[in-house]
Design a protein around this motif. Structure first.
Motif, PDB file in Angstrom:
ATOM      1  N   ASP A  36       0.841  -1.332   0.089  1.00  0.00           N
ATOM      2  CA  ASP A  36      -0.049  -0.027   0.071  1.00  0.00           C
ATOM      3  C   ASP A  36       0.942   1.370  -0.071  1.00  0.00           C
ATOM      4  O   ASP A  36       0.728   2.281  -0.543  1.00  0.00           O
ATOM      5  CB  ASP A  36      -1.108   0.060   1.031  1.00  0.00           C
ATOM      6  CG  ASP A  36      -0.386  -0.190   2.452  1.00  0.00           C
ATOM      7  OD1 ASP A  36       0.782  -0.729   2.768  1.00  0.00           O
ATOM      8  OD2 ASP A  36      -0.858   0.395   3.640  1.00  0.00           O
ATOM      9  N   TYR A  37       2.122   1.135   0.645  1.00  0.00           N
ATOM     10  CA  TYR A  37       3.034   2.371   0.751  1.00  0.00           C
ATOM     11  C   TYR A  37       3.541   2.478  -0.645  1.00  0.00           C
ATOM     12  O   TYR A  37       3.900   3.614  -1.277  1.00  0.00           O
ATOM     13  CB  TYR A  37       3.980   2.470   1.851  1.00  0.00           C
ATOM     14  CG  TYR A  37       3.613   2.702   3.098  1.00  0.00           C
ATOM     15  CD1 TYR A  37       3.476   4.042   3.487  1.00  0.00           C
ATOM     16  CD2 TYR A  37       2.863   1.606   3.816  1.00  0.00           C
ATOM     17  CE1 TYR A  37       3.063   4.362   4.756  1.00  0.00           C
ATOM     18  CE2 TYR A  37       2.453   2.097   5.209  1.00  0.00           C
ATOM     19  CZ  TYR A  37       2.490   3.401   5.618  1.00  0.00           C
ATOM     20  OH  TYR A  37       2.024   3.915   6.724  1.00  0.00           O
ATOM     21  N   LYS A  38       3.881   1.351  -1.315  1.00  0.00           N
ATOM     22  CA  LYS A  38       4.671   1.405  -2.523  1.00  0.00           C
ATOM     23  C   LYS A  38       3.831   1.985  -3.453  1.00  0.00           C
ATOM     24  O   LYS A  38       4.236   2.736  -4.425  1.00  0.00           O
ATOM     25  CB  LYS A  38       4.927  -0.069  -3.178  1.00  0.00           C
ATOM     26  CG  LYS A  38       6.364  -0.498  -2.283  1.00  0.00           C
ATOM     27  CD  LYS A  38       7.027  -1.674  -3.121  1.00  0.00           C
ATOM     28  CE  LYS A  38       6.158  -2.986  -2.958  1.00  0.00           C
ATOM     29  NZ  LYS A  38       7.229  -4.098  -3.436  1.00  0.00           N
ATOM     30  N   GLU A  39       2.647   1.790  -3.579  1.00  0.00           N
ATOM     31  CA  GLU A  39       1.606   2.120  -4.474  1.00  0.00           C
ATOM     32  C   GLU A  39       1.487   3.700  -4.483  1.00  0.00           C
ATOM     33  O   GLU A  39       1.228   4.441  -5.341  1.00  0.00           O
ATOM     34  CB  GLU A  39       0.207   1.480  -4.374  1.00  0.00           C
ATOM     35  CG  GLU A  39       0.243   0.089  -4.601  1.00  0.00           C
ATOM     36  CD  GLU A  39      -1.081  -0.810  -4.380  1.00  0.00           C
ATOM     37  OE1 GLU A  39      -2.042  -0.113  -4.009  1.00  0.00           O
ATOM     38  OE2 GLU A  39      -1.337  -1.862  -4.448  1.00  0.00           O
ATOM     39  N   LYS A  40       1.332   4.104  -3.093  1.00  0.00           N
ATOM     40  CA  LYS A  40       1.328   5.599  -3.044  1.00  0.00           C
ATOM     41  C   LYS A  40       2.552   6.623  -3.381  1.00  0.00           C
ATOM     42  O   LYS A  40       2.571   7.481  -4.374  1.00  0.00           O
ATOM     43  CB  LYS A  40       1.094   5.999  -1.586  1.00  0.00           C
ATOM     44  CG  LYS A  40      -0.146   5.473  -0.943  1.00  0.00           C
ATOM     45  CD  LYS A  40      -0.386   5.781   0.369  1.00  0.00           C
ATOM     46  CE  LYS A  40      -1.759   5.052   1.022  1.00  0.00           C
ATOM     47  NZ  LYS A  40      -1.972   5.484   2.298  1.00  0.00           N
ATOM     48  N   ILE A  41       3.888   5.849  -3.396  1.00  0.00           N
ATOM     49  CA  ILE A  41       4.941   6.451  -3.772  1.00  0.00           C
ATOM     50  C   ILE A  41       5.156   6.074  -5.312  1.00  0.00           C
ATOM     51  O   ILE A  41       5.501   7.419  -5.820  1.00  0.00           O
ATOM     52  CB  ILE A  41       6.197   5.617  -2.947  1.00  0.00           C
ATOM     53  CG1 ILE A  41       6.370   5.799  -1.606  1.00  0.00           C
ATOM     54  CG2 ILE A  41       7.500   6.043  -3.641  1.00  0.00           C
ATOM     55  CD1 ILE A  41       7.204   4.974  -0.780  1.00  0.00           C
ATOM     56  N   VAL A  42       4.631   5.216  -5.589  1.00  0.00           N
ATOM     57  CA  VAL A  42       4.741   4.970  -7.220  1.00  0.00           C
ATOM     58  C   VAL A  42       3.838   5.915  -7.866  1.00  0.00           C
ATOM     59  O   VAL A  42       4.274   6.798  -9.057  1.00  0.00           O
ATOM     60  CB  VAL A  42       4.358   3.455  -7.616  1.00  0.00           C
ATOM     61  CG1 VAL A  42       4.016   3.581  -9.392  1.00  0.00           C
ATOM     62  CG2 VAL A  42       5.504   2.699  -7.546  1.00  0.00           C
ATOM     63  N   ALA A  43       2.629   6.247  -7.247  1.00  0.00           N
ATOM     64  CA  ALA A  43       1.822   7.219  -7.898  1.00  0.00           C
ATOM     65  C   ALA A  43       2.510   9.002  -7.773  1.00  0.00           C
ATOM     66  O   ALA A  43       2.040   9.465  -8.498  1.00  0.00           O
ATOM     67  CB  ALA A  43       0.218   7.086  -7.029  1.00  0.00           C
ATOM     68  N   PHE A  44       2.869   9.003  -6.801  1.00  0.00           N
ATOM     69  CA  PHE A  44       3.697  10.155  -6.393  1.00  0.00           C
ATOM     70  C   PHE A  44       4.852  10.273  -7.395  1.00  0.00           C
ATOM     71  O   PHE A  44       4.944  11.636  -8.223  1.00  0.00           O
ATOM     72  CB  PHE A  44       4.073  10.321  -5.050  1.00  0.00           C
ATOM     73  CG  PHE A  44       4.923  11.670  -4.767  1.00  0.00           C
ATOM     74  CD1 PHE A  44       4.181  12.960  -4.487  1.00  0.00           C
ATOM     75  CD2 PHE A  44       6.390  11.726  -4.832  1.00  0.00           C
ATOM     76  CE1 PHE A  44       4.880  14.002  -4.001  1.00  0.00           C
ATOM     77  CE2 PHE A  44       6.958  12.872  -4.617  1.00  0.00           C
ATOM     78  CZ  PHE A  44       6.424  13.959  -4.251  1.00  0.00           C
ATOM     79  N   ARG A  45       5.561   9.339  -7.726  1.00  0.00           N
ATOM     80  CA  ARG A  45       6.696   9.742  -8.782  1.00  0.00           C
ATOM     81  C   ARG A  45       6.044   9.789 -10.043  1.00  0.00           C
ATOM     82  O   ARG A  45       6.619  10.706 -10.771  1.00  0.00           O
ATOM     83  CB  ARG A  45       7.490   8.175  -8.841  1.00  0.00           C
ATOM     84  CG  ARG A  45       8.247   7.962  -7.421  1.00  0.00           C
ATOM     85  CD  ARG A  45       8.976   6.579  -7.614  1.00  0.00           C
ATOM     86  NE  ARG A  45       9.961   6.196  -6.965  1.00  0.00           N
ATOM     87  CZ  ARG A  45      10.454   5.280  -6.736  1.00  0.00           C
ATOM     88  NH1 ARG A  45      10.368   4.236  -7.591  1.00  0.00           N
ATOM     89  NH2 ARG A  45      11.330   4.927  -5.787  1.00  0.00           N
ATOM     90  N   ASN A  46       5.032   9.328 -10.459  1.00  0.00           N
ATOM     91  CA  ASN A  46       4.422   9.183 -11.779  1.00  0.00           C
ATOM     92  C   ASN A  46       3.674  10.804 -12.074  1.00  0.00           C
ATOM     93  O   ASN A  46       3.291  11.031 -13.013  1.00  0.00           O
ATOM     94  CB  ASN A  46       3.255   8.249 -11.983  1.00  0.00           C
ATOM     95  CG  ASN A  46       3.932   6.855 -11.980  1.00  0.00           C
ATOM     96  OD1 ASN A  46       4.920   6.786 -12.561  1.00  0.00           O
ATOM     97  ND2 ASN A  46       3.048   5.875 -11.760  1.00  0.00           N
ATOM     98  N   ARG A  47       3.571  11.530 -10.947  1.00  0.00           N
ATOM     99  CA  ARG A  47       3.182  12.909 -11.104  1.00  0.00           C
ATOM    100  C   ARG A  47       3.897  13.555 -12.121  1.00  0.00           C
ATOM    101  O   ARG A  47       3.628  14.794 -12.715  1.00  0.00           O
ATOM    102  CB  ARG A  47       3.156  13.657 -10.000  1.00  0.00           C
ATOM    103  CG  ARG A  47       1.898  13.044  -9.240  1.00  0.00           C
ATOM    104  CD  ARG A  47       2.020  13.562  -7.440  1.00  0.00           C
ATOM    105  NE  ARG A  47       1.506  14.885  -7.337  1.00  0.00           N
ATOM    106  CZ  ARG A  47       1.392  15.450  -6.287  1.00  0.00           C
ATOM    107  NH1 ARG A  47       1.930  15.065  -5.514  1.00  0.00           N
ATOM    108  NH2 ARG A  47       1.066  16.827  -6.267  1.00  0.00           N
ATOM    109  N   TRP A  48       5.280  13.188 -12.254  1.00  0.00           N
ATOM    110  CA  TRP A  48       6.288  14.125 -13.314  1.00  0.00           C
ATOM    111  C   TRP A  48       6.478  12.930 -14.788  1.00  0.00           C
ATOM    112  O   TRP A  48       6.818  11.866 -14.334  1.00  0.00           O
ATOM    113  CB  TRP A  48       7.417  14.353 -12.612  1.00  0.00           C
ATOM    114  CG  TRP A  48       7.212  15.172 -11.480  1.00  0.00           C
ATOM    115  CD1 TRP A  48       7.228  16.687 -11.821  1.00  0.00           C
ATOM    116  CD2 TRP A  48       6.949  15.062 -10.314  1.00  0.00           C
ATOM    117  NE1 TRP A  48       7.246  17.314 -10.556  1.00  0.00           N
ATOM    118  CE2 TRP A  48       6.740  16.482  -9.518  1.00  0.00           C
ATOM    119  CE3 TRP A  48       6.462  13.909  -9.456  1.00  0.00           C
ATOM    120  CZ2 TRP A  48       6.485  16.525  -8.306  1.00  0.00           C
ATOM    121  CZ3 TRP A  48       6.263  14.085  -8.143  1.00  0.00           C
ATOM    122  CH2 TRP A  48       6.030  15.342  -7.666  1.00  0.00           C
ATOM    123  N   SER A  49       6.122  13.697 -15.672  1.00  0.00           N
ATOM    124  CA  SER A  49       6.040  12.491 -16.939  1.00  0.00           C
ATOM    125  C   SER A  49       7.586  12.487 -17.136  1.00  0.00           C
ATOM    126  O   SER A  49       7.831  11.318 -17.780  1.00  0.00           O
ATOM    127  CB  SER A  49       5.499  13.233 -18.095  1.00  0.00           C
ATOM    128  OG  SER A  49       6.257  14.606 -18.497  1.00  0.00           O
TER     129      SER A  49
END
Length: 117
Positions: A36-49
């Motif tokens: 669940d933490y990994k998914e949040k971190i990945v989503a945060f990283r994906n905010r920058w194309s």
């Protein structure tokens, strides 16, 4: 890397790239957070194309940086032994910090990661 067990505890697990000989591998030792933490971190990283970090390394807590972890893997058995002897511990993620403009990370609050290092 941490692996979730049936009682929702995490235990250490050492993983390596599939074919070390074909890659210019730089090793480090890290702890991966629960999914669940990994998914949040990945989503945060994906905010920058322009961010390709998710293609290179999964979210993790660095325990030991690259220095001294050589391709001959003479250190690997010691890492496995140390991880197997380390009892489970809890940690907290805290405020974001950065190394200049290149690396942003979440602070980790626990003395156990330092002991593991």
């Amino acid at each position: 890397m941490l692996e979730e067990s049936e009682n929702n505890q995490h235990r250490s697990k050492v993983t390596l790239p599939r074919n070390v000989n074909e890659m210019n591998v730089k090793y480090f030792i890290g702890i991966t957070p629960p999914d669940d933490y990994k998914e949040k971190i990945v989503a945060f990283r994906n905010r920058w194309s322009s961010n390709r970090l998710n293609d290179v390394v999964e979210p993790h807590i660095t325990v030991k940086a690259q220095g001294g972890l050589t391709a001959d893997l003479h250190w690997l058995e010691s890492v496995r032994e140390t991880c197997s002897l380390m009892p489970s511990f809890q940690l907290s993620l805290s405020e974001p910090e950065s190394f200049g403009n290149a690396v942003t990370f979440l602070s980790v609050e626990t003395s156990k990661v330092i002991e593991l290092h």
